[in-house]
Write a protein that holds these residues in place. Structure first.
Motif, PDB file in Angstrom:
ATOM      1  N   SER A 629     115.583  51.288  44.088  1.00  0.00           N
ATOM      2  CA  SER A 629     114.792  50.116  43.730  1.00  0.00           C
ATOM      3  C   SER A 629     113.490  50.577  43.093  1.00  0.00           C
ATOM      4  N   TYR A 630     112.769  49.635  42.491  1.00  0.00           N
ATOM      5  CA  TYR A 630     111.466  49.971  41.913  1.00  0.00           C
ATOM      6  C   TYR A 630     110.456  50.329  43.002  1.00  0.00           C
ATOM      7  N   ALA A 631     110.574  49.706  44.169  1.00  0.00           N
ATOM      8  CA  ALA A 631     109.660  50.043  45.262  1.00  0.00           C
ATOM      9  C   ALA A 631     109.864  51.495  45.696  1.00  0.00           C
ATOM     10  N   GLU A 632     111.124  51.915  45.806  1.00  0.00           N
ATOM     11  CA  GLU A 632     111.395  53.298  46.169  1.00  0.00           C
ATOM     12  C   GLU A 632     111.005  54.253  45.039  1.00  0.00           C
ATOM     13  N   ALA A 633     111.127  53.806  43.799  1.00  0.00           N
ATOM     14  CA  ALA A 633     110.690  54.642  42.679  1.00  0.00           C
ATOM     15  C   ALA A 633     109.185  54.877  42.745  1.00  0.00           C
ATOM     16  N   GLU A 634     108.428  53.847  43.100  1.00  0.00           N
ATOM     17  CA  GLU A 634     106.977  53.994  43.229  1.00  0.00           C
ATOM     18  C   GLU A 634     106.641  55.005  44.315  1.00  0.00           C
ATOM     19  N   TRP A 635     107.369  54.934  45.466  1.00  0.00           N
ATOM     20  CA  TRP A 635     107.135  55.921  46.526  1.00  0.00           C
ATOM     21  C   TRP A 635     107.444  57.318  46.029  1.00  0.00           C
ATOM     22  N   ALA A 636     108.614  57.491  45.387  1.00  0.00           N
ATOM     23  CA  ALA A 636     109.043  58.821  44.970  1.00  0.00           C
ATOM     24  C   ALA A 636     108.059  59.436  43.979  1.00  0.00           C
ATOM     25  N   ALA A 637     107.594  58.650  43.026  1.00  0.00           N
ATOM     26  CA  ALA A 637     106.657  59.181  42.033  1.00  0.00           C
ATOM     27  C   ALA A 637     105.380  59.662  42.702  1.00  0.00           C
ATOM     28  N   ALA A 638     104.853  58.872  43.634  1.00  0.00           N
ATOM     29  CA  ALA A 638     103.629  59.268  44.332  1.00  0.00           C
ATOM     30  C   ALA A 638     103.853  60.470  45.234  1.00  0.00           C
ATOM     31  N   ALA A 639     105.025  60.552  45.864  1.00  0.00           N
ATOM     32  CA  ALA A 639     105.311  61.674  46.760  1.00  0.00           C
ATOM     33  C   ALA A 639     105.532  62.968  45.987  1.00  0.00           C
ATOM     34  N   LEU A 640     106.079  62.863  44.779  1.00  0.00           N
ATOM     35  CA  LEU A 640     106.378  64.061  43.988  1.00  0.00           C
ATOM     36  C   LEU A 640     105.148  64.630  43.291  1.00  0.00           C
ATOM     37  N   GLU A 641     104.233  63.777  42.925  1.00  0.00           N
ATOM     38  CA  GLU A 641     103.108  64.214  42.097  1.00  0.00           C
ATOM     39  C   GLU A 641     102.347  65.404  42.694  1.00  0.00           C
ATOM     40  N   PRO A 642     102.073  65.446  44.011  1.00  0.00           N
ATOM     41  CA  PRO A 642     101.317  66.591  44.541  1.00  0.00           C
ATOM     42  C   PRO A 642     102.138  67.880  44.653  1.00  0.00           C
ATOM     43  N   VAL A 643     103.473  67.773  44.615  1.00  0.00           N
ATOM     44  CA  VAL A 643     104.295  68.958  44.893  1.00  0.00           C
ATOM     45  C   VAL A 643     105.101  69.431  43.690  1.00  0.00           C
ATOM     46  N   VAL A 644     104.967  68.768  42.549  1.00  0.00           N
ATOM     47  CA  VAL A 644     105.710  69.140  41.344  1.00  0.00           C
ATOM     48  C   VAL A 644     104.725  69.584  40.278  1.00  0.00           C
ATOM     49  N   ASP A 645     104.996  70.718  39.672  1.00  0.00           N
ATOM     50  CA  ASP A 645     104.110  71.272  38.660  1.00  0.00           C
ATOM     51  C   ASP A 645     104.468  70.727  37.273  1.00  0.00           C
ATOM     52  N   LYS A 646     104.631  69.419  37.192  1.00  0.00           N
ATOM     53  CA  LYS A 646     104.942  68.738  35.938  1.00  0.00           C
ATOM     54  C   LYS A 646     104.321  67.346  35.995  1.00  0.00           C
ATOM     55  N   PRO A 647     104.024  66.759  34.852  1.00  0.00           N
ATOM     56  CA  PRO A 647     103.594  65.356  34.874  1.00  0.00           C
ATOM     57  C   PRO A 647     104.704  64.465  35.434  1.00  0.00           C
ATOM     58  N   VAL A 648     104.338  63.516  36.262  1.00  0.00           N
ATOM     59  CA  VAL A 648     105.301  62.590  36.854  1.00  0.00           C
ATOM     60  C   VAL A 648     105.036  61.202  36.286  1.00  0.00           C
ATOM     61  N   LEU A 649     106.036  60.631  35.637  1.00  0.00           N
ATOM     62  CA  LEU A 649     105.928  59.305  35.040  1.00  0.00           C
ATOM     63  C   LEU A 649     106.691  58.303  35.897  1.00  0.00           C
ATOM     64  N   LEU A 650     106.165  57.109  36.019  1.00  0.00           N
ATOM     65  CA  LEU A 650     106.800  56.057  36.810  1.00  0.00           C
ATOM     66  C   LEU A 650     107.201  54.904  35.901  1.00  0.00           C
ATOM     67  N   ASP A 651     108.463  54.546  35.958  1.00  0.00           N
ATOM     68  CA  ASP A 651     108.964  53.375  35.241  1.00  0.00           C
ATOM     69  C   ASP A 651     108.880  52.166  36.161  1.00  0.00           C
ATOM     70  N   GLU A 652     108.200  51.130  35.707  1.00  0.00           N
ATOM     71  CA  GLU A 652     108.099  49.895  36.467  1.00  0.00           C
ATOM     72  C   GLU A 652     108.781  48.782  35.686  1.00  0.00           C
ATOM     73  N   SER A 653     109.175  47.734  36.372  1.00  0.00           N
ATOM     74  CA  SER A 653     109.814  46.613  35.695  1.00  0.00           C
ATOM     75  C   SER A 653     108.855  46.070  34.640  1.00  0.00           C
ATOM     76  N   SER A 654     109.276  46.108  33.368  1.00  0.00           N
ATOM     77  CA  SER A 654     108.358  45.757  32.287  1.00  0.00           C
ATOM     78  C   SER A 654     109.153  45.287  31.079  1.00  0.00           C
ATOM     79  N   ASP A 655     108.423  44.953  29.994  1.00  0.00           N
ATOM     80  CA  ASP A 655     109.097  44.475  28.793  1.00  0.00           C
ATOM     81  C   ASP A 655     109.591  45.646  27.958  1.00  0.00           C
ATOM     82  N   ASP A 656     110.315  45.318  26.871  1.00  0.00           N
ATOM     83  CA  ASP A 656     110.929  46.353  26.037  1.00  0.00           C
ATOM     84  C   ASP A 656     109.894  47.288  25.422  1.00  0.00           C
ATOM     85  N   ALA A 657     108.759  46.735  25.010  1.00  0.00           N
ATOM     86  CA  ALA A 657     107.737  47.555  24.354  1.00  0.00           C
ATOM     87  C   ALA A 657     107.188  48.604  25.318  1.00  0.00           C
TER      88      ALA A 657
END
Length: 805
Positions: A629-657
């Protein structure tokens, strides 16, 4: 011109793959017998070219009855692929061959010149309503009883454009321009005698329309040798000739050989009857792409419902027809002589009108009581916090027990048993009378409400589930204590088992191909998608094929990791700020964490965070992470950011643009991690070709919420329809198999060509181990089961091996 002979003369590449040869020849043989091919083909099979080649060969075959190919898909990205392959086919044809003509169907907002340029107060949010109103007024001005004709309206608009009406001369010209073409009309809507706005583009279409009303004859340009008309081509040609692009789109349906659209164009009853009816014919070869989505998408399209506000407006329309009969003509009422004259021509009485009006009024009152009682029981004090109420679904019968619903029983007890059925004919009558009285055809509430009321009474209670749906909104005109201030209420009639409706629609076509990378098990797909119904009821042959990945196996590693099940019971709700559910390892104070702080819950989330981090660390490229789900995606992105040596991008429910901008950021530059929901748009149909993706990770089996009344009703309906005796298949067919297809779609983004390398990881012990809820049987055999502590070893070996090649 010379026509191609045989499908190889059409095929757009130098040599077909072996599966393409088998698939094309099977599709041709099956379609000639009026049948369908259900095809699962992994990435690299060349499904788009396979299906187009078969269909186009039949269209140009003089011994075939097929006249056109219709492509239906649920993913815009796939439409672009069909456009590209059609162009490739045309580019590869010898000069003496006539190119295949094609057209992509889009919405009004994409083709209306005013909407495209934001003129006359028309944009994508208003174009549908404004368009219908302008068309009605244009027809009203030019109809049999109208004061003028289409040609005069067009001439008047052209004079306004060049400034002749006010004597300003050509220097004052201000015209509509879009798709690189100027139109001969002003940027503001012209008016007839300074008080009635009309659409000059639609007036030109009406002027070109012959007396017999054949839309195809109103097309002022030739398409026979143009190949594919994409949206810009269509708009440009239409504007150049001053005619309506949307009307041209409909008029061209029978004049092109390939029509590209979405499921709505075939399976939505309203769209199919009003716009694409000419395509629903035996001389059409249909291609259903992304067919694993056919069943869930069509389920929504063939379900029905009526909103509370529609019932309110229907009651008002009934009153406008009834009251003049009682008191003579009143303000806002229809002409009583007209109403009496119309009643004399139909099998409807004044008593019928009154009975249906009473029923609609009392139905709304019953709806009001049920919603109020539900909110009182579930949300104590709700009147004081209307803005915070959630969406709701109120079942009208127990989801697991097929029986007559509460509203139908209420109607029977109160003498309204026949009113359900009479609503349809009465509603149609009211709409017709008001259109004639007001000399304007427009959307009326009574016909729509009556149609749904009749369907409510006719549909069975085993395959159809009835409920009250409450969708959050805000209407300040409603009383402060009313739920109608916070909700749109709707009586919903859910079609739980849409297979028969799909099969019935497929029977309208001459044959075709249903295809996807994830149809297995094909026997189950044939059951739930209506192919078995099509074969049994219409004697149409069905063939199935399944083709695996054609690319070198050593270029990919596929792991099924036996991490603890990523279920709600195991993981709890998402912790705030990406924490693990407590102070330990999460970096978030326990007081700030909304999740269960149980140690087992923290361990589950830690296992998933660490596994995804290992995949990201092992690869220098991009990593796609799919969450339930998007809620779990938000958790995962925040949890990964401190432990991954790469930029972490989060996709949220949004329009095509916004989604496109996120994809561009993901693809640009060094490797990144993109976290998204498996129910979003980035895990299906998106092209990650080349070095755009090095790994994909799926966390958990993305089964939908099993507790909702609708899901429970669907599960029960599948059990009754496809099970039998002690064979219970509801959960498997309705929930498990669609979830695994979602997961397979996501991991299928990684390997898109013979030279690409990458890793595919499914995290959850249900993928790795045999158990009562295992899904391992639905996976390709190459997915190797590993324990979480061995994942790093497997990843290291694979990447070391690839680098050593």
């Amino acid at each position: 011109m010379t026509e191609p002979s045989g499908w190889r003369a059409i095929f757009g590449h130098d040599e077909p793959y072996e599966p393409q040869v088998d698939g094309i020849e099977t599709a041709l043989e099956t379609a000639r017998e009026g049948g369908y091919l259900a095809l699962e083909g992994a990435c690299g099979t060349g499904k788009t070219m396979l299906a187009l080649t078969a269909g186009l060969d039949l269209v140009r075959d003089p011994d075939s009855d097929f006249e056109r190919v219709v492509v239906l898909t649920s993913v815009k990205q796939q439409l672009r692929q069909f456009e590209a392959d059609l162009r490739l086919i045309n580019d590869g044809l010898p000069e003496e061959f006539r190119p295949f003509s094609g057209l992509t169907l889009v919405g009004k907002a994409d083709v209306c010149p005013y909407s495209r340029e934001g003129l006359a107060g028309i944009d994508e949010t208003t174009v549908y309503e404004r368009c219908e109103g302008l068309r009605d007024r244009t027809r009203g001005l030019t109809g049999d009883d109208g004061p003028t004709n289409p040609g005069q309206l067009v001439s008047a608009a052209k004079r306004q454009q060049i400034g002749l009406d006010d004597g300003a001369g050509p220097a004052a010209a201000s015209y509509v321009e879009t798709a690189g073409e100027p139109a001969p009309y002003p940027r503001e809507l012209p008016e007839y005698e300074d008080d009635v706005e009309y659409c000059p583009f639609y007036a030109q279409y009406l002027d070109d329309l012959p007396e017999d009303g054949e839309p195809a004859e109103a097309v002022p340009f030739d398409v026979s040798d143009r190949g594919l008309l994409d949206t810009e081509d269509l708009v440009g040609l239409s504007v150049e000739h001053g005619t309506c692009p949307h009307s041209m789109m409909g008029a061209l349906l029978e004049r092109v050989e390939v029509v590209l659209g979405n499921y709505y164009h075939a399976f939505d009853p309203t769209t199919a009857s009003a716009f694409t009816a000419p395509l629903l014919a035996e001389d059409t070869f249909v291609i259903c792409d992304e067919a694993h989505m056919l069943e869930p998408r069509v389920r929504d399209l063939v379900s029905d419902g009526v909103a509370d506000v529609t019932l309110r407006d229907a009651e008002a329309e009934l009153t406008r027809v009834l009251e003049p009969l009682r008191e003579g003509r009143t303000e806002g009422g229809a002409d009583p002589d007209l109403v009496r004259a119309e009643l004399s021509e139909v099998d409807i009485t004044r008593s019928d009108l009154e009975a249906v009006r009473t029923f609609v009024r009392e139905l709304r009152e019953s709806l009001d009581r049920r919603v109020t009682d539900h909110l009182d029981a579930e949300h104590s004090g709700w009147r004081d916090r209307l803005e915070g109420l959630p969406d709701e679904a109120i079942p009208l019968r127990p989801p697991e027990t097929p029986q007559v619903d509460e509203l139908t029983r209420w109607a029977d007890r109160n003498g309204h048993a026949d009113a359900w059925y009479r609503g349809e004919s009465v509603g149609a009558f009211v709409g017709r009378v008001l259109d004639e009285d007001e000399e304007e055809e427009r959307e009326r509430a009574a016909p729509a409400a009556g149609r749904v009321l009749a369907a409510w009474a006719r549909r069975d209670h085993e395959r159809f589930f009835r409920s009250i749906e409450l969708e959050r909104t805000w209407d300040a005109t409603q009383p402060p204590e009313s739920w109608r201030r916070a909700y749109n209420g709707r009586l919903q009639l859910h079609n739980c088992v849409p297979g028969d409706a799909i099969g019935d629609r497929l029977a309208d076509f001459g044959g075709g191909v249903l295809m996807s990378a994830t149809l297995a098990p094909l026997s189950v797909f044939a059951e739930v998608s209506g192919l078995d119904h099509l074969e049994a009821e219409y004697d149409r042959p069905i063939e199935t094929r399944r083709y695996g990945l054609q690319f070198p196996a050593e270029h990919r590693a596929s792991f099924a990791v036996a991490a603890p099940k990523f279920t709600y019971d195991n993981r709890g709700p998402p912790p705030a700020a990406g924490g693990l559910g407590g102070q330990a390892d999460g970096g978030v104070p326990a007081s700030d964490v909304t999740a269960n702080t149980d140690a087992d819950t923290r361990a589950v989330r830690r296992a998933y965070r660490d596994a995804v981090a290992s995949v990201a660390a092992s690869s220098s490229g991009n990593v796609l992470v799919g969450m339930p789900s998007y809620a779990e995606a938000e958790w995962a992105a925040a949890a990964l950011e401190p432990v991954v040596d790469k930029p972490v991008l989060l996709d949220e429910s949004s329009d095509d643009a916004a989604t496109q901008a996120l994809k561009d950021e993901f693809f640009d530059g060094p490797g990144k991690v993109l976290v998204t929901s498996l129910r979003g748009t980035l895990t299906e149909g998106v092209d990650y070709r080349g070095d755009r993706l090095a790994a994909a990770v799926v966390c958990g089996v993305p089964i939908v919420d099993t507790s909702t009344p609708r899901t429970r009703a669907i599960r029960e309906a599948y059990d009754r329809t496809f099970g039998g005796g002690e064979r219970s298949v509801g959960f498997e067919y309705a929930l498990t198999i669609p979830a695994v297809r979602k997961a397979r779609q996501a991991i299928g983004r990684v390997i898109r060509g013979p030279e690409e390398v990458g890793v595919r990881v499914l995290l959850d012990e249900r993928y790795a181990r045999d158990s009562w809820d295992s899904v391992r049987e639905y996976l390709p055999e190459e997915f190797r089961a590993v324990s979480p502590d061995m994942l790093d070893v497997g990843l290291e070996r694979f990447w070391d091996g690839v680098e050593g090649q």
